[in-house]
Design an enzyme around this catalytic site. Structure first.
Site, PDB file in Angstrom:
ATOM      1  N   ASP A  11       0.869  -1.167   0.000  1.00  0.00           N
ATOM      2  CA  ASP A  11       0.000   0.000   0.000  1.00  0.00           C
ATOM      3  C   ASP A  11       0.914   1.227   0.000  1.00  0.00           C
ATOM      4  OD1 ASP A  11      -2.375   1.637   0.468  1.00  0.00           O
ATOM      5  OD2 ASP A  11      -1.610   1.830   2.513  1.00  0.00           O
ATOM      6  N   ASP A  13      -0.194   5.114   0.936  1.00  0.00           N
ATOM      7  CA  ASP A  13      -0.475   6.096   1.993  1.00  0.00           C
ATOM      8  C   ASP A  13      -0.507   5.422   3.359  1.00  0.00           C
ATOM      9  OD1 ASP A  13      -1.132   8.673   0.477  1.00  0.00           O
ATOM     10  OD2 ASP A  13      -2.423   7.224  -0.523  1.00  0.00           O
TER      11      ASP A  13
END
Length: 227
Positions: A11, A13
């Site tokens: 991922d 953020d």
């Protein structure tokens, strides 16, 4: 040394870039402009979902009408607010993020980025991280039918790398990452840098949880099979 058939699917953020709370503030500004009153903590609990699903859920919870025009406005205002915060220099890579990616590259261990954000907001984060999407597989919300907690992003990232999703590790900071990992039949590894607690991440499927990318790098042999 970790085996080279173990892929890392990251991922973006909150996992590699310290940007979760900027996203929260950007969504708060967008919702305020739309006349939707929501506490900041309620917004944070949804970060990690796709923007469209996120906005749908928040609007449904407030009882307001959901339509495509409203969703498009919210998405655009969020992107404008986030990019403005990014330009102010408040968004930076998390400790150890660049070093972790450099280590994987040096060891010929495949890795990719799969983010529920659209390229409109992801581009600045990738630049801050020093990741060139022309050289590294990057899958954004624009490229898949469904985003987290559906598994599409991570399945697409594994396909881009040409690896078996069952031999892949999903590295994320939210319960939505861990749920998506389970649905993809990958192993989930959590980091605390997105604001979710260790128990929350473990209950949603993380088999290991670390403080941040730097902590993960120090313990990388715990989560990847060895030659």
């Amino acid at each position: 040394m970790p085996r080279r058939d173990t892929a890392f699917l990251f991922d973006l953020d909150g996992t590699l870039v310290d940007s979760v709370y900027q996203h929260v503030l950007a969504w708060k500004e967008a919702l305020d402009r739309e006349g939707v009153e929501l506490s900041v903590w309620r917004i944070h609990r949804k970060i990690g979902m796709s923007g469209g699903l996120f906005a749908n859920i928040l609007l449904r919870e407030t009882g307001l009408e959901i339509n495509q025009e409203r969703l498009a406005r919210l998405s655009q205002w969020h992107a404008e607010a986030f990019n403005r915060l990014h330009a102010q220099g408040s968004v930076r890579p998390l400790p150890g993020a660049r070093e972790l990616l450099d280590y994987l590259t040096a060891q010929d261990i495949p890795w990719a980025i799969a983010t529920s954000g659209r390229m409109q907001t992801a581009a600045a984060n990738l630049e801050a991280l020093g990741v060139d999407p022309s050289k590294v597989p990057v899958v954004t919300r624009d490229q898949v039918r469904h985003a987290k907690p559906d598994p599409d992003l991570f399945l697409a990232a594994a396909a881009r790398l040409g690896v078996d999703i069952h031999q892949s590790l999903v590295i994320g900071d939210s319960v939505w990452d861990m749920l998506a990992a389970q649905r993809a039949r990958a192993l989930g590894v959590g980091v605390l840098s997105g604001g979710y607690g260790q128990a929350e991440l473990q209950q949603s499927g993380a088999f290991r949880v670390y403080d941040d990318p730097a902590d993960l790098l120090r313990h990388v042999d715990e989560i990847a099979a060895r030659d």
